[in-house]
Design a protein around this motif. Structure first.
Motif, mmCIF file in Angstrom:
data_model
loop_
_atom_site.group_PDB
_atom_site.id
_atom_site.type_symbol
_atom_site.label_atom_id
_atom_site.label_comp_id
_atom_site.label_asym_id
_atom_site.label_seq_id
_atom_site.Cartn_x
_atom_site.Cartn_y
_atom_site.Cartn_z
ATOM 1 N N HIS A 5 0.939 -1.375 -0.097
ATOM 2 C CA HIS A 5 -0.012 -0.062 0.055
ATOM 3 C C HIS A 5 0.735 1.259 0.095
ATOM 4 O O HIS A 5 0.373 2.454 -0.434
ATOM 5 N N HIS A 6 2.138 1.132 0.324
ATOM 6 C CA HIS A 6 3.154 2.470 0.431
ATOM 7 C C HIS A 6 3.135 2.910 -1.227
ATOM 8 O O HIS A 6 3.399 3.931 -1.219
ATOM 9 N N MET A 7 2.966 1.950 -2.106
ATOM 10 C CA MET A 7 3.294 2.443 -3.503
ATOM 11 C C MET A 7 2.170 3.379 -3.852
ATOM 12 O O MET A 7 2.379 4.067 -4.765
ATOM 13 N N LEU A 8 0.853 3.338 -3.334
ATOM 14 C CA LEU A 8 -0.158 4.101 -3.583
ATOM 15 C C LEU A 8 -0.106 5.533 -2.818
ATOM 16 O O LEU A 8 -1.103 6.542 -2.992
ATOM 17 N N GLY B 54 3.025 2.388 -13.362
ATOM 18 C CA GLY B 54 2.267 1.354 -13.655
ATOM 19 C C GLY B 54 1.569 0.725 -12.501
ATOM 20 O O GLY B 54 0.324 0.461 -12.675
ATOM 21 N N THR B 55 1.519 1.144 -11.298
ATOM 22 C CA THR B 55 0.940 0.992 -10.094
ATOM 23 C C THR B 55 -0.331 1.970 -10.210
ATOM 24 O O THR B 55 -1.575 1.340 -10.045
ATOM 25 N N ALA C 226 -6.222 2.402 -11.766
ATOM 26 C CA ALA C 226 -7.176 3.090 -12.548
ATOM 27 C C ALA C 226 -8.159 1.885 -13.345
ATOM 28 O O ALA C 226 -9.197 2.070 -13.562
ATOM 29 N N PHE C 227 -7.371 1.017 -13.661
ATOM 30 C CA PHE C 227 -8.063 -0.133 -14.622
ATOM 31 C C PHE C 227 -8.935 -1.147 -13.738
ATOM 32 O O PHE C 227 -9.973 -1.462 -14.277
ATOM 33 N N GLY C 228 -8.420 -1.522 -12.545
ATOM 34 C CA GLY C 228 -8.916 -2.357 -11.680
ATOM 35 C C GLY C 228 -10.489 -2.287 -11.349
ATOM 36 O O GLY C 228 -11.328 -3.266 -11.713
ATOM 37 N N PRO C 229 -10.841 -1.400 -10.873
ATOM 38 C CA PRO C 229 -12.112 -1.150 -10.217
ATOM 39 C C PRO C 229 -13.289 -1.145 -11.361
ATOM 40 O O PRO C 229 -14.291 -2.007 -11.331
ATOM 41 N N GLY C 230 -13.116 -0.453 -12.634
ATOM 42 C CA GLY C 230 -13.903 -0.586 -13.785
ATOM 43 C C GLY C 230 -14.259 -2.127 -14.028
ATOM 44 O O GLY C 230 -15.333 -2.565 -14.250
ATOM 45 N N MET C 231 -13.130 -2.636 -14.047
ATOM 46 C CA MET C 231 -13.211 -4.220 -14.670
ATOM 47 C C MET C 231 -13.800 -5.059 -13.539
ATOM 48 O O MET C 231 -14.691 -6.082 -13.757
ATOM 49 N N ALA D 253 -18.336 1.179 -16.740
ATOM 50 C CA ALA D 253 -17.286 0.964 -16.143
ATOM 51 C C ALA D 253 -16.226 -0.199 -16.948
ATOM 52 O O ALA D 253 -15.035 0.126 -16.903
ATOM 53 N N GLY D 254 -16.931 -0.922 -17.906
ATOM 54 C CA GLY D 254 -16.029 -1.718 -18.722
ATOM 55 C C GLY D 254 -15.505 -0.901 -19.867
ATOM 56 O O GLY D 254 -14.168 -1.246 -20.021
ATOM 57 N N LEU D 255 -16.030 0.248 -20.174
ATOM 58 C CA LEU D 255 -15.419 1.114 -21.186
ATOM 59 C C LEU D 255 -14.221 1.831 -20.548
ATOM 60 O O LEU D 255 -13.285 2.290 -21.194
ATOM 61 N N SER D 256 -14.449 2.377 -19.316
ATOM 62 C CA SER D 256 -13.582 3.113 -18.888
ATOM 63 C C SER D 256 -12.138 2.262 -18.515
ATOM 64 O O SER D 256 -11.013 2.747 -18.725
ATOM 65 N N SER D 257 -12.394 1.046 -18.089
ATOM 66 C CA SER D 257 -11.185 0.072 -18.108
ATOM 67 C C SER D 257 -10.582 -0.337 -19.595
ATOM 68 O O SER D 257 -9.378 -0.362 -19.687
ATOM 69 N N ALA D 258 -11.151 -0.281 -20.532
ATOM 70 C CA ALA D 258 -10.714 -0.513 -21.935
ATOM 71 C C ALA D 258 -9.983 0.450 -22.344
ATOM 72 O O ALA D 258 -8.951 0.486 -22.972
ATOM 73 N N VAL D 259 -10.282 1.846 -21.900
ATOM 74 C CA VAL D 259 -9.557 3.070 -22.431
ATOM 75 C C VAL D 259 -8.111 3.015 -21.710
ATOM 76 O O VAL D 259 -7.249 3.260 -22.359
#
Length: 342
Positions: A120-123, A135-136, A141-146, A175-181
């Motif tokens: 969690h320190h990386m965040l 990358g973190t 940004a990718f995870g919640p939408g998916m 949510a899926g489209l936001s992850s696809a971006v």
């Protein structure tokens, strides 16, 4: 008092020949009796034969993480496209597959840390100059939408009719489209992460690795969907697989031809064996995707070949990097070549 060596008479030819025999680096000047010191070309040796760089301490979890991250990105793109074009089977396979690959990526990344509880320190910071930090945040940004999109696929029918289920179902598409971006960045940032290290085989291949990794991600994602989705809905998956496999194969060959001496790390030893099997499986999967679009059995076999070939590619690149740190020539020779060109 000793004789001044500058006042000595010239030696005889016999004496000069004897000197040349004992000191091969000397030769007589043309038109004179003096001698010119010729320094022989030095051969590189490291201190006590030890490597210049320490090999990476990463285990198999890191190349596995590179593979699952690319798979999560590619399947999320397929799911978004399937959602917009009315392919429910492809959408379901893409969303659930992407979430499963993402969870595997997070586990592998955290497990490889020396102190996993400190992930969690990386965040706590955002450092644009650090590929690891960037990358973190890309994964964040990718995870919640998916996660929301995949949850809508696995909700029981009874829960979907209730308010919480309706909210999740309504939010699944955006949510899926936001992850696809964000997916293209997820597929390629690991190549940037490797190429910004001091490992010669990775650093020298900074121009090709993003294409290799992105193509590999597309090939594995397309192969994954081809193996799970009926052939009548798998058209986009086949197209993505063909594009990814061709990109990966071409970029790999360009990498081998452009790197010069450093290419030996990719074309010898364990890395060579892994990458050759990767090329064979990827080429076979590419042919299957092109020729077997009407056969379920061929689609499954081709998809499995693409999936396995992509995984072997990541492990091969990883092994090449580790081996390149063990031989000092991969560090020193390219540095001298760059210095001579400047």
């Amino acid at each position: 008092m000793s004789e001044d060596p500058l006042l000595r008479e010239p030696r005889s030819d016999a004496g000069a020949a004897d000197t040349r025999a004992r000191w091969p680096g000397r030769r007589r000047k043309r038109g004179g009796s003096g001698e010119e010191l010729m320094v022989p070309r030095a051969e590189f040796r490291s201190y006590y034969g030890r490597p210049v760089l320490k090999p990476p301490v990463w285990e198999w979890k890191v190349p596995a993480y590179l593979f699952t991250g690319g798979l999560a990105a590619g399947t999320s793109l397929l799911a978004a496209g399937a959602d917009l074009t009315g392919r429910p089977s492809l959408r379901r396979a893409g969303r659930t597959g992407s979430l499963a690959a993402l969870l595997a990526s997070v586990y592998l990344l955290v497990a490889d840390l020396g102190r996993p509880e400190r992930f969690h320190h990386m965040l706590r910071v955002a450092k644009p100059t650090s590929p690891m930090s960037v990358g973190t945040w890309i994964l964040t940004a990718f995870g919640p939408g998916m996660g929301v999109a995949a949850a809508a696929e696995v909700l029981p029918a009874g829960l979907r009719r209730r308010l919480p289920g309706k909210i999740v179902s309504a939010a699944a598409r955006p949510a899926g489209l936001s992850s696809a971006v964000v997916a293209p960045a997820v597929a390629s940032y690991t190549a940037v992460l490797l190429s910004q290290t001091a490992v010669p085989a990775w650093h020298e291949a900074h121009a090709e690795l993003p294409f290799v990794f992105t193509g590999s991600a597309a090939a594995s994602s397309g192969g994954f969907a081809m193996a799970l989705v009926p052939v009548e809905e798998a058209g986009p998956a086949r197209a993505l697989a063909v594009f990814g496999a061709a990109t990966e194969l071409v970029a790999s060959k360009v990498l081998e031809r452009r790197l010069g001496l450093t290419a030996e790390a990719y074309t010898t030893g364990k890395a060579h064996r892994l990458r050759r099997w990767s090329e064979r499986l990827t080429a076979a999967g590419l042919l299957g995707a092109l020729a077997g679009h009407r056969s379920r059995a061929v689609s499954v076999a081709a998809g499995a070949a693409l999936f396995a070939g992509s995984a072997l590619q990541r492990f091969g690149v990883f092994e090449a990097g580790v081996e390149s740190t063990k031989d000092p020539k991969y560090v020193v020779v390219p540095q001298r070549e760059r210095a001579n060109r400047s």
